[in-house]
Write an enzyme that holds these catalytic residues in place. Sequence first.
Site, PDB file in Angstrom:
ATOM      1  N   GLY A  35       0.313  -3.404   4.694  1.00  0.00           N
ATOM      2  CA  GLY A  35       0.085  -4.766   5.131  1.00  0.00           C
ATOM      3  C   GLY A  35       1.387  -5.474   5.462  1.00  0.00           C
ATOM      4  N   ARG A  57     -20.670   9.012  -2.469  1.00  0.00           N
ATOM      5  CA  ARG A  57     -22.129   9.039  -2.477  1.00  0.00           C
ATOM      6  C   ARG A  57     -22.603   9.534  -1.120  1.00  0.00           C
ATOM      7  NH1 ARG A  57     -21.990   2.890  -3.801  1.00  0.00           N
ATOM      8  NH2 ARG A  57     -20.259   3.830  -4.936  1.00  0.00           N
ATOM      9  N   CYS A  82       0.813  -1.219   0.000  1.00  0.00           N
ATOM     10  CA  CYS A  82       0.000   0.000   0.000  1.00  0.00           C
ATOM     11  C   CYS A  82       0.846   1.269   0.000  1.00  0.00           C
ATOM     12  CB  CYS A  82      -0.934   0.007   1.205  1.00  0.00           C
ATOM     13  SG  CYS A  82      -2.046  -1.410   1.270  1.00  0.00           S
ATOM     14  N   CYS A 120      -0.509   3.185   5.866  1.00  0.00           N
ATOM     15  CA  CYS A 120      -0.103   1.950   6.520  1.00  0.00           C
ATOM     16  C   CYS A 120       0.134   0.900   5.439  1.00  0.00           C
ATOM     17  CB  CYS A 120      -1.156   1.475   7.518  1.00  0.00           C
ATOM     18  SG  CYS A 120      -2.787   1.151   6.805  1.00  0.00           S
ATOM     19  N   SER A 141     -11.957   1.032   3.098  1.00  0.00           N
ATOM     20  CA  SER A 141     -11.575   1.616   1.814  1.00  0.00           C
ATOM     21  C   SER A 141     -12.299   0.924   0.667  1.00  0.00           C
ATOM     22  CB  SER A 141     -10.059   1.518   1.609  1.00  0.00           C
ATOM     23  OG  SER A 141      -9.623   0.169   1.683  1.00  0.00           O
ATOM     24  N   HIS A 164      -9.024   2.912  -2.797  1.00  0.00           N
ATOM     25  CA  HIS A 164      -7.614   2.623  -2.522  1.00  0.00           C
ATOM     26  C   HIS A 164      -7.057   1.690  -3.597  1.00  0.00           C
ATOM     27  CE1 HIS A 164      -3.940   1.392  -0.740  1.00  0.00           C
ATOM     28  NE2 HIS A 164      -4.389   0.461   0.086  1.00  0.00           N
TER      29      HIS A 164
END
Length: 417
Positions: A401, A243, A98, A399, A268, A369
């Site tokens: 993983g 939305r 990420c 962050c 996300s 994401h």
Amino acid sequence: MAQAAFYSGFKDIWLVGGVRTPMVDYCTSFSQLSPTDMGIKVAREVLARTGIAATDIGSVVAGNMAPGDAYQYMLPRHIGLYAGVPITTPAIMVQRICGTGFELIRQAGDQIERGYTETALIVGSESMTRNPIAAFGHRTGFKLGAPVEFQDYMWEALVDPAPGITMPQTAENLAKKYGITRAEVDEYAAYSFERALKAQAAGFHAGEIVPVVNETFRLDGYNDRHIKLQGKTSEAATDTHPRPSPVEVLAKLRTLYPDGVQTGGNSSALVDAAAATIVASGDYVRRHDKQPLARVVAAAVAGVPPEIMGIGPVPAIRTLLERNGLTVADIACFEINEAQGAQIVAVERELGIDRDKLNVNGGAIALGHPLAATGVRLSITAAREMNRRGARYCVASACIGGGQGIALLLENPSASH
């Protein structure tokens, strides 16, 4: 003793321009697009918008996490070539899950400071839709009666096999650690959606988006490449996931785990997108009279326990601030990836960030994401918001993983405060 964080400080490195595709809900109009072609689109556009000649690019640094086709290993090279960079210009694929988009910028800064090049084309591209259904154990054949071990590349990647838990469960651990309630997580998610819709209506997001249309990319002597939108769509120009999502609606969604706080509405969003920027030396910027987005002051990467991976931005950001003699109060705006609602609330709480400075144009809960593209997008958005405020510093972070955090400190040296 090992250092607390990996730190890269830069003296005269700049972000010159930035652009992204709209972030489009997965399995919709971008579903047939290769990450390579999305990357070519934003690479061409950032060169056009900055007025930097493709022939000036001395390095291509690209990132993509999950293969969107069988040719992923060619992605950085093909993005560069079809964007028009010289055939002699090398390209490299970079991956930090990420945090990939930030790592692209960090490595480009290193390349420039070491004298390899004056300019680097940076592209992060990700198709969540085209994450493959893969089989890793059948190269030697299928035995009669044995299970066929196909796995969903995206679904399985949500599990960290070291602690044996999923990414949302790491957020649940943070919720317990910090006493974060379901109501607080939904409140934050509603904030993300509200801010994204407001920024969209005001035209802020449009300032960094290139509309995507059906298109052919040609390179003399080589095969054409194409963008073909799914269905009857002829143009994708806006982010599709934001939305109206008031707390009352979010509160009705079922949690992913019994007695948990995470739901599909406060995590996300899954989207397809690409983003690009150009990293250049100060000498190049001044010699060519470019107006950069921001100076790249520093980057930091830190490790944290895998079971609370979402707290990773905290040590990375603290390292940036401490090494540069700054405090949280000195930062005008933070763009921190909203992997999960409890995760971002924990980071906000631990650092003491004023919510009026955090993801003020919406975050990943509302926008999405797209893994390798996220860090590039966050850096572009943070720099634009910093400049809009006439402020001196901003921070972009995520962050990672497996238990890491990465952060980038950007500066607007012309700011009065």
